[in-house]
Scaffold this motif. Structure first.
Motif, PDB file in Angstrom:
ATOM      1  N   VAL A 238       0.836  -1.198   0.000  1.00  0.00           N
ATOM      2  CA  VAL A 238       0.000   0.000   0.000  1.00  0.00           C
ATOM      3  C   VAL A 238       0.871   1.248   0.000  1.00  0.00           C
ATOM      4  CG1 VAL A 238      -1.776   1.277   1.285  1.00  0.00           C
ATOM      5  CG2 VAL A 238      -1.801  -1.227   1.272  1.00  0.00           C
ATOM      6  N   ASN A 239       0.403   2.279  -0.707  1.00  0.00           N
ATOM      7  CA  ASN A 239       1.019   3.603  -0.677  1.00  0.00           C
ATOM      8  C   ASN A 239      -0.051   4.588  -0.216  1.00  0.00           C
ATOM      9  OD1 ASN A 239       2.394   5.979  -1.023  1.00  0.00           O
ATOM     10  ND2 ASN A 239       2.836   5.687  -3.207  1.00  0.00           N
ATOM     11  N   ARG A 240       0.072   5.088   0.984  1.00  0.00           N
ATOM     12  CA  ARG A 240      -0.913   6.014   1.541  1.00  0.00           C
ATOM     13  C   ARG A 240      -0.269   7.387   1.715  1.00  0.00           C
ATOM     14  NH1 ARG A 240      -3.904   3.706   6.718  1.00  0.00           N
ATOM     15  NH2 ARG A 240      -5.449   5.219   6.015  1.00  0.00           N
ATOM     16  N   THR A 241      -0.894   8.415   1.108  1.00  0.00           N
ATOM     17  CA  THR A 241      -0.430   9.786   1.249  1.00  0.00           C
ATOM     18  C   THR A 241      -1.638  10.659   1.571  1.00  0.00           C
ATOM     19  OG1 THR A 241      -0.781  10.543  -1.038  1.00  0.00           O
ATOM     20  CG2 THR A 241       1.235   9.287  -0.601  1.00  0.00           C
ATOM     21  N   GLU A 242      -1.392  11.950   1.697  1.00  0.00           N
ATOM     22  CA  GLU A 242      -2.494  12.877   1.942  1.00  0.00           C
ATOM     23  C   GLU A 242      -3.382  13.026   0.712  1.00  0.00           C
ATOM     24  OE1 GLU A 242      -0.822  16.540   3.227  1.00  0.00           O
ATOM     25  OE2 GLU A 242      -0.198  15.779   5.196  1.00  0.00           O
ATOM     26  N   LYS A 243      -2.879  12.666  -0.458  1.00  0.00           N
ATOM     27  CA  LYS A 243      -3.619  12.870  -1.707  1.00  0.00           C
ATOM     28  C   LYS A 243      -4.305  11.614  -2.226  1.00  0.00           C
ATOM     29  CE  LYS A 243      -2.509  17.228  -2.230  1.00  0.00           C
ATOM     30  NZ  LYS A 243      -3.547  18.290  -2.140  1.00  0.00           N
ATOM     31  N   PHE A 244      -3.794  10.438  -1.872  1.00  0.00           N
ATOM     32  CA  PHE A 244      -4.359   9.208  -2.434  1.00  0.00           C
ATOM     33  C   PHE A 244      -3.954   8.010  -1.596  1.00  0.00           C
ATOM     34  CE2 PHE A 244      -0.178   9.680  -4.326  1.00  0.00           C
ATOM     35  CZ  PHE A 244       0.363   8.404  -4.186  1.00  0.00           C
ATOM     36  N   THR A 245      -4.665   6.904  -1.849  1.00  0.00           N
ATOM     37  CA  THR A 245      -4.273   5.595  -1.344  1.00  0.00           C
ATOM     38  C   THR A 245      -4.178   4.653  -2.534  1.00  0.00           C
ATOM     39  OG1 THR A 245      -5.361   5.919   0.792  1.00  0.00           O
ATOM     40  CG2 THR A 245      -4.911   3.647   0.125  1.00  0.00           C
ATOM     41  N   ALA A 246      -3.069   3.972  -2.655  1.00  0.00           N
ATOM     42  CA  ALA A 246      -2.878   3.014  -3.753  1.00  0.00           C
ATOM     43  C   ALA A 246      -2.601   1.637  -3.162  1.00  0.00           C
ATOM     44  CB  ALA A 246      -1.716   3.444  -4.648  1.00  0.00           C
ATOM     45  N   VAL A 247      -3.314   0.643  -3.649  1.00  0.00           N
ATOM     46  CA  VAL A 247      -3.124  -0.727  -3.171  1.00  0.00           C
ATOM     47  C   VAL A 247      -2.845  -1.636  -4.358  1.00  0.00           C
ATOM     48  CG1 VAL A 247      -5.627  -1.128  -3.212  1.00  0.00           C
ATOM     49  CG2 VAL A 247      -4.156  -2.634  -1.851  1.00  0.00           C
ATOM     50  N   LYS A 248      -1.861  -2.509  -4.204  1.00  0.00           N
ATOM     51  CA  LYS A 248      -1.470  -3.419  -5.278  1.00  0.00           C
ATOM     52  C   LYS A 248      -2.074  -4.797  -5.045  1.00  0.00           C
ATOM     53  CE  LYS A 248       2.936  -1.102  -6.251  1.00  0.00           C
ATOM     54  NZ  LYS A 248       4.412  -1.251  -6.321  1.00  0.00           N
ATOM     55  N   LEU A 249      -2.604  -5.362  -6.121  1.00  0.00           N
ATOM     56  CA  LEU A 249      -3.175  -6.708  -6.088  1.00  0.00           C
ATOM     57  C   LEU A 249      -2.404  -7.563  -7.094  1.00  0.00           C
ATOM     58  CD1 LEU A 249      -6.823  -5.460  -6.140  1.00  0.00           C
ATOM     59  CD2 LEU A 249      -5.867  -6.816  -4.295  1.00  0.00           C
ATOM     60  N   PRO A 250      -1.511  -8.435  -6.621  1.00  0.00           N
ATOM     61  CA  PRO A 250      -0.708  -9.242  -7.538  1.00  0.00           C
ATOM     62  C   PRO A 250      -1.490 -10.411  -8.106  1.00  0.00           C
ATOM     63  CG  PRO A 250      -0.156  -9.792  -5.290  1.00  0.00           C
ATOM     64  CD  PRO A 250      -1.152  -8.659  -5.215  1.00  0.00           C
ATOM     65  N   TYR A 251      -1.084 -10.831  -9.310  1.00  0.00           N
ATOM     66  CA  TYR A 251      -1.636 -12.026  -9.939  1.00  0.00           C
ATOM     67  C   TYR A 251      -0.660 -13.182  -9.757  1.00  0.00           C
ATOM     68  CZ  TYR A 251      -4.747  -8.703 -12.237  1.00  0.00           C
ATOM     69  OH  TYR A 251      -5.668  -7.721 -12.481  1.00  0.00           O
ATOM     70  N   SER A 252      -1.175 -14.365  -9.597  1.00  0.00           N
ATOM     71  CA  SER A 252      -0.447 -15.645  -9.536  1.00  0.00           C
ATOM     72  C   SER A 252       0.952 -15.490  -8.932  1.00  0.00           C
ATOM     73  CB  SER A 252      -0.404 -16.290 -10.925  1.00  0.00           C
ATOM     74  OG  SER A 252       0.102 -15.403 -11.893  1.00  0.00           O
ATOM     75  N   ASP A 253       2.008 -15.543  -9.762  1.00  0.00           N
ATOM     76  CA  ASP A 253       3.356 -15.501  -9.185  1.00  0.00           C
ATOM     77  C   ASP A 253       3.942 -14.089  -9.177  1.00  0.00           C
ATOM     78  OD1 ASP A 253       3.957 -15.076 -11.812  1.00  0.00           O
ATOM     79  OD2 ASP A 253       5.242 -16.821 -12.059  1.00  0.00           O
ATOM     80  N   GLU A 254       3.068 -13.078  -9.154  1.00  0.00           N
ATOM     81  CA  GLU A 254       3.441 -11.678  -8.913  1.00  0.00           C
ATOM     82  C   GLU A 254       4.216 -11.016 -10.053  1.00  0.00           C
ATOM     83  OE1 GLU A 254       4.074 -10.560  -4.634  1.00  0.00           O
ATOM     84  OE2 GLU A 254       4.742 -12.652  -4.516  1.00  0.00           O
ATOM     85  N   LYS A 255       4.194 -11.582 -11.242  1.00  0.00           N
ATOM     86  CA  LYS A 255       4.797 -10.903 -12.380  1.00  0.00           C
ATOM     87  C   LYS A 255       3.886  -9.788 -12.899  1.00  0.00           C
ATOM     88  CE  LYS A 255       8.466 -13.555 -12.691  1.00  0.00           C
ATOM     89  NZ  LYS A 255       9.817 -13.028 -12.411  1.00  0.00           N
ATOM     90  N   PHE A 256       2.601  -9.916 -12.623  1.00  0.00           N
ATOM     91  CA  PHE A 256       1.617  -8.930 -13.063  1.00  0.00           C
ATOM     92  C   PHE A 256       0.857  -8.418 -11.853  1.00  0.00           C
ATOM     93  CE2 PHE A 256       2.380 -11.944 -16.454  1.00  0.00           C
ATOM     94  CZ  PHE A 256       2.669 -11.106 -17.521  1.00  0.00           C
ATOM     95  N   VAL A 257       0.525  -7.146 -11.890  1.00  0.00           N
ATOM     96  CA  VAL A 257      -0.100  -6.494 -10.735  1.00  0.00           C
ATOM     97  C   VAL A 257      -1.176  -5.540 -11.210  1.00  0.00           C
ATOM     98  CG1 VAL A 257       0.301  -4.938  -8.780  1.00  0.00           C
ATOM     99  CG2 VAL A 257       2.041  -6.621  -9.396  1.00  0.00           C
ATOM    100  N   MET A 258      -2.295  -5.489 -10.498  1.00  0.00           N
ATOM    101  CA  MET A 258      -3.241  -4.387 -10.651  1.00  0.00           C
ATOM    102  C   MET A 258      -3.023  -3.442  -9.482  1.00  0.00           C
ATOM    103  SD  MET A 258      -7.437  -4.274 -10.500  1.00  0.00           S
ATOM    104  CE  MET A 258      -7.774  -4.639 -12.217  1.00  0.00           C
ATOM    105  N   VAL A 259      -2.933  -2.161  -9.782  1.00  0.00           N
ATOM    106  CA  VAL A 259      -2.868  -1.173  -8.718  1.00  0.00           C
ATOM    107  C   VAL A 259      -4.142  -0.338  -8.790  1.00  0.00           C
ATOM    108  CG1 VAL A 259      -1.498   0.437 -10.138  1.00  0.00           C
ATOM    109  CG2 VAL A 259      -1.588   0.735  -7.670  1.00  0.00           C
TER     110      VAL A 259
END
Length: 408
Positions: A238-259
């Motif tokens: 997770v990346n939490r700042t005063e402007k936004f929160t971003a969370v990463k959701l990895p796929y299978s063996d983590e080569k691909f990610v949705m943020v």
């Protein structure tokens, strides 16, 4: 607490694999500094296109595949000369790289992504469709085949089944997620350059369906939309700042990610997108920490279709859409120009993972006058219309159109 508008931003450069004909692909290719820079520049192009499309459609979903668009346009760029080549080079952020360097970079990137994650399904396909009577230089076709693994097909664009032939090809390559991408073939159309992408990945940490429950999503106008909310508690990046929160959701063996990036409540979504520069993007995905959290997000299925002409023109590629365009490295002569760049995407997010697809169609016309500067008129914003009788000028109907029904 209201769940405000999300930006479901996928690492779209990873939506890539390759389908090829007789060409061989080396999955063990190593990425060089040139490929890394070309990939980074493709992100710069994708972000500025995303910002422009968001600005043009402030109240609507905008979901694009930057790599799909840049790949299709990169093939077209290989056929451009003079001011047309320069304009496309600048918009696509190709810098001072030679054609050989750019083409090799795309080829090696495609090779690299082919077997990057054995648990994720990826398909990538390019094609060039030529109207049968139109001459096309072999050198251009050879480039598309060698570096982009493109299929080459000749088709009578005036035949009744021509539209279906192209749409069926796109549907096949996208597992029927992109259908009816091409609505019609205008008279004087001479060529289509097409890219298609398909992605299907399972979450590394899937959502438990038994926890999914009814909820609401609050859209940009604060309308409450019923939906199904998925939920899980886990250790997220997770990346939490005063402007936004971003969370990463990895796929299978983590080569691909949705943020997923959620602006803070006091930051309007369009303002946030307008400031989504490469530096901001790097800040979002780079400054993260492991954090145990409960994530609640909607199950969703979204389709998007748009004509990219206006956005690309605003970014500086306008000459390619006029009779002043020079694509003589495709056709051996001037008098040919891009009529439409059509972009389709599909996105489904559920408890198991993500399925997504994209198709980009670059449509070329032959100018009837052979090189005159023909204005391009796009009726894509509010307008006034009237129906009247010519001789008496009697007005039968008049109206103002500020919106139109959604058509999918």
């Amino acid at each position: 607490m209201k769940l405000k508008t999300l930006i479901p931003t996928l690492i779209l450069l990873t939506f890539i694999s390759c389908e090829k004909d007789e060409n061989s692909i080396n999955p063990s290719v190593e990425i060089s500094p040139v490929e890394i820079e070309v990939s980074y520049n493709a992100n710069i192009f994708g972000l500025k296109l995303f910002r422009e499309l968001s600005k043009l459609s402030p109240d609507s979903n905008v979901i694009i595949s930057p790599f799909s668009v840049s790949t299709a346009l990169a093939m077209a760029w290989n056929g451009a000369s003079g001011e047309t080549e320069k304009a496309m080079r600048d918009v696509l952020e190709l810098g001072n790289f030679s054609e050989e360097e750019v083409n090799n970079a795309y080829k090696n990137l495609l090779d690299y992504f082919l077997n990057l994650d054995s648990e994720t399904i990826l398909r990538f396909a390019n094609s060039v469709w030529k109207h049968i009577p139109i001459p096309v230089l072999d050198s251009f076709i050879d480039i598309c085949r060698k570096y982009f693994y493109a299929e080459f097909r000749e088709l009578d664009f005036g035949a009744p089944g021509a539209v279906d032939s192209i749409n069926n090809w796109i549907a096949e390559k996208t597992e029927d997620k992109i259908t009816n991408a091409l609505d019609y073939i205008p008279k004087e159309t001479v060529m289509y350059i097409i890219n298609a992408l398909y992605f299907k990945g399972s979450w590394k940490y899937q959502f438990d369906k038994s926890y999914t429950s009814p909820g609401y999503f609050y859209d940009i106008n604060d309308n409450r939309i019923p939906c199904k909310m998925m939920v899980q508690t886990n250790d997220f990046t997770v990346n939490r700042t005063e402007k936004f929160t971003a969370v990463k959701l990895p796929y299978s063996d983590e080569k691909f990610v949705m943020v997923i990036i959620l602006p803070e409540n006091n930051t309007p979504i369009n303002q946030f997108v307008s400031n989504l520069t490469p530096d901001k993007w790097n800040e979002i995905i780079g400054n993260s920490e492991e954090l145990k959290a409960t994530l609640k997000m909607p199950r969703m299925k979204i389709k998007y279709k748009n004509l990219l002409n206006k956005a690309l023109t605003n970014l500086g590629m306008g000459i390619a859409f006029t009779g002043m365009a020079d694509f003589s490295k495709i056709f051996g002569d001037t008098g040919y120009w891009i009529n439409r760049v059509i972009h389709n995407t599909f996105l489904e997010v559920n408890e198991e993972g993500t399925e997504a697809a994209a198709a980009t169609i670059v449509e070329f016309l032959k100018s009837g006058g052979g090189g005159e500067n023909i204005p391009f008129i796009i009726i894509d914003r509010p307008f006034v219309f009237a129906i009247y009788e010519e001789e008496t000028e009697a007005i039968l109907f008049i109206g103002k159109v500020t919106t139109i029904p959604e058509e999918t």
